[in-house]
Design a protein around this motif. Structure first.
Motif, PDB file in Angstrom:
ATOM      1  N   UNK A  83      28.995  42.771   2.837  1.00  0.00           N
ATOM      2  CA  UNK A  83      29.784  43.969   1.998  1.00  0.00           C
ATOM      3  C   UNK A  83      30.579  43.485   0.693  1.00  0.00           C
ATOM      4  N   UNK A  84      31.087  42.219   0.839  1.00  0.00           N
ATOM      5  CA  UNK A  84      31.771  41.770  -0.291  1.00  0.00           C
ATOM      6  C   UNK A  84      30.808  41.272  -1.364  1.00  0.00           C
ATOM      7  N   UNK A  85      29.619  40.635  -0.945  1.00  0.00           N
ATOM      8  CA  UNK A  85      28.538  40.329  -1.828  1.00  0.00           C
ATOM      9  C   UNK A  85      27.930  41.441  -2.430  1.00  0.00           C
ATOM     10  N   UNK A  86      28.143  42.701  -1.774  1.00  0.00           N
ATOM     11  CA  UNK A  86      27.422  43.891  -2.341  1.00  0.00           C
ATOM     12  C   UNK A  86      28.194  44.308  -3.451  1.00  0.00           C
ATOM     13  N   UNK A  87      29.402  44.352  -3.156  1.00  0.00           N
ATOM     14  CA  UNK A  87      30.320  45.107  -4.029  1.00  0.00           C
ATOM     15  C   UNK A  87      30.530  44.160  -5.534  1.00  0.00           C
ATOM     16  N   UNK A  88      30.457  42.821  -5.164  1.00  0.00           N
ATOM     17  CA  UNK A  88      30.374  42.086  -6.305  1.00  0.00           C
ATOM     18  C   UNK A  88      29.103  41.881  -7.117  1.00  0.00           C
ATOM     19  N   UNK A  89      28.139  42.325  -6.616  1.00  0.00           N
ATOM     20  CA  UNK A  89      26.810  42.215  -7.004  1.00  0.00           C
ATOM     21  C   UNK A  89      25.923  40.894  -7.223  1.00  0.00           C
ATOM     22  N   UNK A  90      26.463  40.221  -6.026  1.00  0.00           N
ATOM     23  CA  UNK A  90      26.143  38.527  -6.074  1.00  0.00           C
ATOM     24  C   UNK A  90      24.741  38.624  -4.987  1.00  0.00           C
ATOM     25  N   UNK A  91      23.517  38.723  -5.735  1.00  0.00           N
ATOM     26  CA  UNK A  91      22.408  38.884  -5.058  1.00  0.00           C
ATOM     27  C   UNK A  91      22.002  37.522  -4.389  1.00  0.00           C
ATOM     28  N   UNK A  92      22.368  36.467  -4.970  1.00  0.00           N
ATOM     29  CA  UNK A  92      22.135  35.093  -4.446  1.00  0.00           C
ATOM     30  C   UNK A  92      22.942  35.125  -3.058  1.00  0.00           C
ATOM     31  N   UNK A  93      24.229  35.275  -3.243  1.00  0.00           N
ATOM     32  CA  UNK A  93      25.118  35.036  -2.144  1.00  0.00           C
ATOM     33  C   UNK A  93      24.496  36.171  -0.868  1.00  0.00           C
ATOM     34  N   UNK A  94      24.350  37.197  -1.413  1.00  0.00           N
ATOM     35  CA  UNK A  94      23.868  38.414  -0.453  1.00  0.00           C
ATOM     36  C   UNK A  94      22.758  37.865   0.557  1.00  0.00           C
ATOM     37  N   UNK A  95      21.724  37.207  -0.452  1.00  0.00           N
ATOM     38  CA  UNK A  95      20.469  36.944   0.516  1.00  0.00           C
ATOM     39  C   UNK A  95      20.794  35.715   1.171  1.00  0.00           C
ATOM     40  N   UNK A  96      21.551  34.773   1.068  1.00  0.00           N
ATOM     41  CA  UNK A  96      22.025  33.707   1.479  1.00  0.00           C
ATOM     42  C   UNK A  96      22.845  34.062   3.138  1.00  0.00           C
ATOM     43  N   UNK A  97      23.493  35.115   2.968  1.00  0.00           N
ATOM     44  CA  UNK A  97      24.480  35.380   3.851  1.00  0.00           C
ATOM     45  C   UNK A  97      23.465  36.325   4.937  1.00  0.00           C
ATOM     46  N   UNK A  98      22.750  37.123   4.481  1.00  0.00           N
ATOM     47  CA  UNK A  98      21.683  37.810   5.439  1.00  0.00           C
ATOM     48  C   UNK A  98      20.719  36.855   6.130  1.00  0.00           C
ATOM     49  N   UNK A  99      20.364  35.821   5.291  1.00  0.00           N
ATOM     50  CA  UNK A  99      19.285  35.038   5.962  1.00  0.00           C
ATOM     51  C   UNK A  99      19.855  33.852   7.253  1.00  0.00           C
ATOM     52  N   UNK A 100      21.193  33.779   6.907  1.00  0.00           N
ATOM     53  CA  UNK A 100      22.108  32.914   7.727  1.00  0.00           C
ATOM     54  C   UNK A 100      22.389  33.664   9.024  1.00  0.00           C
ATOM     55  N   UNK A 101      22.693  34.677   8.812  1.00  0.00           N
ATOM     56  CA  UNK A 101      23.302  35.736   9.963  1.00  0.00           C
ATOM     57  C   UNK A 101      22.096  36.102  10.654  1.00  0.00           C
ATOM     58  N   UNK A 102      20.936  36.159  10.128  1.00  0.00           N
ATOM     59  CA  UNK A 102      19.632  36.368  10.988  1.00  0.00           C
ATOM     60  C   UNK A 102      19.433  35.105  11.867  1.00  0.00           C
ATOM     61  N   UNK A 103      19.474  34.125  11.417  1.00  0.00           N
ATOM     62  CA  UNK A 103      19.291  32.834  11.963  1.00  0.00           C
ATOM     63  C   UNK A 103      20.215  32.552  13.170  1.00  0.00           C
ATOM     64  N   UNK A 104      21.638  32.776  12.702  1.00  0.00           N
ATOM     65  CA  UNK A 104      22.611  32.541  14.058  1.00  0.00           C
ATOM     66  C   UNK A 104      22.508  33.583  15.098  1.00  0.00           C
ATOM     67  N   UNK A 105      22.062  34.817  14.731  1.00  0.00           N
ATOM     68  CA  UNK A 105      21.822  35.944  15.878  1.00  0.00           C
ATOM     69  C   UNK A 105      20.580  35.529  16.575  1.00  0.00           C
ATOM     70  N   UNK A 106      19.486  34.761  16.115  1.00  0.00           N
ATOM     71  CA  UNK A 106      18.426  34.365  16.924  1.00  0.00           C
ATOM     72  C   UNK A 106      18.799  33.290  17.827  1.00  0.00           C
ATOM     73  N   UNK A 107      19.777  32.454  17.317  1.00  0.00           N
ATOM     74  CA  UNK A 107      20.336  31.090  18.280  1.00  0.00           C
ATOM     75  C   UNK A 107      21.135  31.804  19.394  1.00  0.00           C
TER      76      UNK A 107
END
Length: 128
Positions: A83-107
């Protein structure tokens, strides 16, 4: 950005190392030099000399080691950071967080946490 042993140090990176006076510390990069070989300023958060905590210490690149980024511990922490990445409009950070979150949730299998099974699934606690 400063590079040492293939590592690039940027402002905000968490590091451990020693100061030029050989004090062991953990902290984050407050400022990195523009040119190679310059001193790096570290904001100390933990140190073997207590009076240096919350101060800036100057050190050299070869005395630093980047600490691994553990990532958020709880699922709600991921949501807050995204949500913070969205509010700050930081696309790179948003994409990094979502990919890391999905990798962790699969583990982690459903019904388990990073520390193991949830208490309700423990046969000794549920009487199964």
């Amino acid at each position: 950005m400063t590079e040492t042993n293939g590592q690039k140090f940027r402002e905000g990176d968490w590091v451990s190392g020693t100061s030029v006076w050989d004090e062991k510390f953990i902290g984050y990069v407050d400022s990195a030099p523009k040119e190679e070989g310059g001193a790096i300023l570290i904001r100390i958060t933990q140190c073997d000399r207590k009076r240096l905590i919350n101060t800036l210490v100057q050190t050299r690149e070869h005395r630093l080691r980047r600490l691994p980024d553990p990532g958020p511990a709880a699922p709600e922490d991921w949501s807050t950071l995204i949500e913070l990445a969205l509010v700050t409009r930081d696309k790179e950070w948003f994409e990094s967080l979502t990919s890391r979150m999905s990798a962790v949730s699969q583990e982690i299998e459903p019904g388990e946490s990073k520390r193991g099974r949830l208490p309700r699934d423990n046969p000794r606690l549920s009487g199964k």
